[in-house]
Design a protein around this motif. Structure first.
Motif, PDB file in Angstrom:
ATOM      1  N   VAL A 140       0.834  -1.204   0.000  1.00  0.00           N
ATOM      2  CA  VAL A 140       0.000   0.000   0.000  1.00  0.00           C
ATOM      3  C   VAL A 140       0.872   1.259   0.000  1.00  0.00           C
ATOM      4  O   VAL A 140       0.570   2.232  -0.676  1.00  0.00           O
ATOM      5  N   LYS A 141       1.975   1.205   0.713  1.00  0.00           N
ATOM      6  CA  LYS A 141       2.843   2.379   0.833  1.00  0.00           C
ATOM      7  C   LYS A 141       3.656   2.651  -0.433  1.00  0.00           C
ATOM      8  O   LYS A 141       3.771   3.788  -0.879  1.00  0.00           O
ATOM      9  N   ASP A 143       1.687   8.097   5.800  1.00  0.00           N
ATOM     10  CA  ASP A 143       1.742   6.918   6.676  1.00  0.00           C
ATOM     11  C   ASP A 143       0.428   6.726   7.417  1.00  0.00           C
ATOM     12  O   ASP A 143      -0.033   5.597   7.595  1.00  0.00           O
ATOM     13  N   GLN A 144      -0.206   7.830   7.834  1.00  0.00           N
ATOM     14  CA  GLN A 144      -1.496   7.716   8.532  1.00  0.00           C
ATOM     15  C   GLN A 144      -2.577   7.185   7.598  1.00  0.00           C
ATOM     16  O   GLN A 144      -3.383   6.346   7.988  1.00  0.00           O
ATOM     17  N   GLU A 145      -2.597   7.635   6.347  1.00  0.00           N
ATOM     18  CA  GLU A 145      -3.586   7.141   5.383  1.00  0.00           C
ATOM     19  C   GLU A 145      -3.370   5.662   5.093  1.00  0.00           C
ATOM     20  O   GLU A 145      -4.338   4.901   4.961  1.00  0.00           O
ATOM     21  N   VAL A 146      -2.113   5.228   4.998  1.00  0.00           N
ATOM     22  CA  VAL A 146      -1.804   3.812   4.789  1.00  0.00           C
ATOM     23  C   VAL A 146      -2.334   3.007   5.970  1.00  0.00           C
ATOM     24  O   VAL A 146      -3.003   1.983   5.795  1.00  0.00           O
ATOM     25  N   ALA A 147      -2.057   3.468   7.188  1.00  0.00           N
ATOM     26  CA  ALA A 147      -2.535   2.769   8.384  1.00  0.00           C
ATOM     27  C   ALA A 147      -4.060   2.711   8.394  1.00  0.00           C
ATOM     28  O   ALA A 147      -4.649   1.642   8.650  1.00  0.00           O
ATOM     29  N   GLU A 157       3.085   4.744  13.023  1.00  0.00           N
ATOM     30  CA  GLU A 157       4.473   4.458  13.430  1.00  0.00           C
ATOM     31  C   GLU A 157       4.940   3.147  12.804  1.00  0.00           C
ATOM     32  O   GLU A 157       6.089   3.051  12.341  1.00  0.00           O
ATOM     33  N   GLU A 158       4.077   2.147  12.819  1.00  0.00           N
ATOM     34  CA  GLU A 158       4.436   0.860  12.196  1.00  0.00           C
ATOM     35  C   GLU A 158       4.657   1.039  10.708  1.00  0.00           C
ATOM     36  O   GLU A 158       5.618   0.485  10.141  1.00  0.00           O
ATOM     37  N   VAL A 159       3.815   1.813  10.058  1.00  0.00           N
ATOM     38  CA  VAL A 159       3.960   2.069   8.621  1.00  0.00           C
ATOM     39  C   VAL A 159       5.279   2.784   8.344  1.00  0.00           C
ATOM     40  O   VAL A 159       5.995   2.444   7.392  1.00  0.00           O
ATOM     41  N   GLN A 215       8.028   2.510   9.775  1.00  0.00           N
ATOM     42  CA  GLN A 215       9.171   1.605   9.942  1.00  0.00           C
ATOM     43  C   GLN A 215       9.416   0.719   8.706  1.00  0.00           C
ATOM     44  O   GLN A 215      10.484   0.144   8.556  1.00  0.00           O
ATOM     45  N   VAL A 216       8.413   0.617   7.833  1.00  0.00           N
ATOM     46  CA  VAL A 216       8.545  -0.223   6.644  1.00  0.00           C
ATOM     47  C   VAL A 216       9.302   0.567   5.579  1.00  0.00           C
ATOM     48  O   VAL A 216       8.851   1.638   5.149  1.00  0.00           O
ATOM     49  N   GLU A 217      10.433   0.037   5.191  1.00  0.00           N
ATOM     50  CA  GLU A 217      11.292   0.731   4.224  1.00  0.00           C
ATOM     51  C   GLU A 217      11.109   0.159   2.831  1.00  0.00           C
ATOM     52  O   GLU A 217      10.686  -0.980   2.657  1.00  0.00           O
ATOM     53  N   LYS A 218      11.480   0.972   1.870  1.00  0.00           N
ATOM     54  CA  LYS A 218      11.377   0.578   0.453  1.00  0.00           C
ATOM     55  C   LYS A 218      12.369  -0.473   0.161  1.00  0.00           C
ATOM     56  O   LYS A 218      12.594  -1.439  -0.078  1.00  0.00           O
TER      57      LYS A 218
END
Length: 149
Positions: free
Chosen positions: A91-92, A117-121, A142-144, A146-149
């Motif tokens: 999604v991100k 990141d908030q919209e993804v969450a 916050e969890e979103v 932390q996810v890197e490309k």
């Protein structure tokens, strides 16, 4: 004449009683005006529903069924339960290449939506808790992050 006077007095009393009831009710809280506080998950899902409608429903449909052989279903999706971090990443940042959802292979491109990141969450909290899906843990911004490309 007495009849007319009696009817007039009765009408005045009825109107006065009705007005008194109305004015007393104006100060009492009405049940329809009382709002119940939503949980953080419910608030996130409400925001996520809007994000989903604008960005995801074109391919995955409003029902979450997806389009057979093109776009995977989100309804009762094992992808969400088995691949949480991959779901966030998709999604991100978007997704391309083969994936297997509910035992079926999909090979298409999901472009990045440019969501915060908030919209993804929010959209993941919505989709991960709709259409027969249920997550134990809410996705946070916050969890979103932390996810890197």
């Amino acid at each position: 004449m007495k009849k007319l006077l009696y009817i007039s007095l009765t009408t005045i009393l009825l109107v006065a009683c009705k007005n008194e009831k109305t004015s007393n009710n104006d100060t009492a809280p009405e049940a329809s005006k009382v709002e119940t506080k939503k949980t953080p998950l419910q608030e996130s899902m409400a925001r996520g529903k809007s994000v989903y409608s604008k960005n995801c429903a074109q391919c995955h449909l409003a029902t979450g069924n997806g389009i057979p052989n093109s776009y995977p279903p989100l309804r009762k999706s094992d992808w969400f339960t088995k691949k949480r971090e991959e779901s966030i990443h998709a999604v991100k940042y978007g997704l391309s290449g083969e994936i297997i959802v509910n035992g079926k292979t999909y090979d298409n491109v999901m472009t990045p939506m440019g969501l915060s990141d908030q919209e993804v969450a929010d959209v993941l909290n919505y989709a991960m808790n709709m259409w027969g899906n249920k997550q134990e843990k809410m996705v946070s911004s916050e969890e979103v992050s932390q996810v890197e490309k």
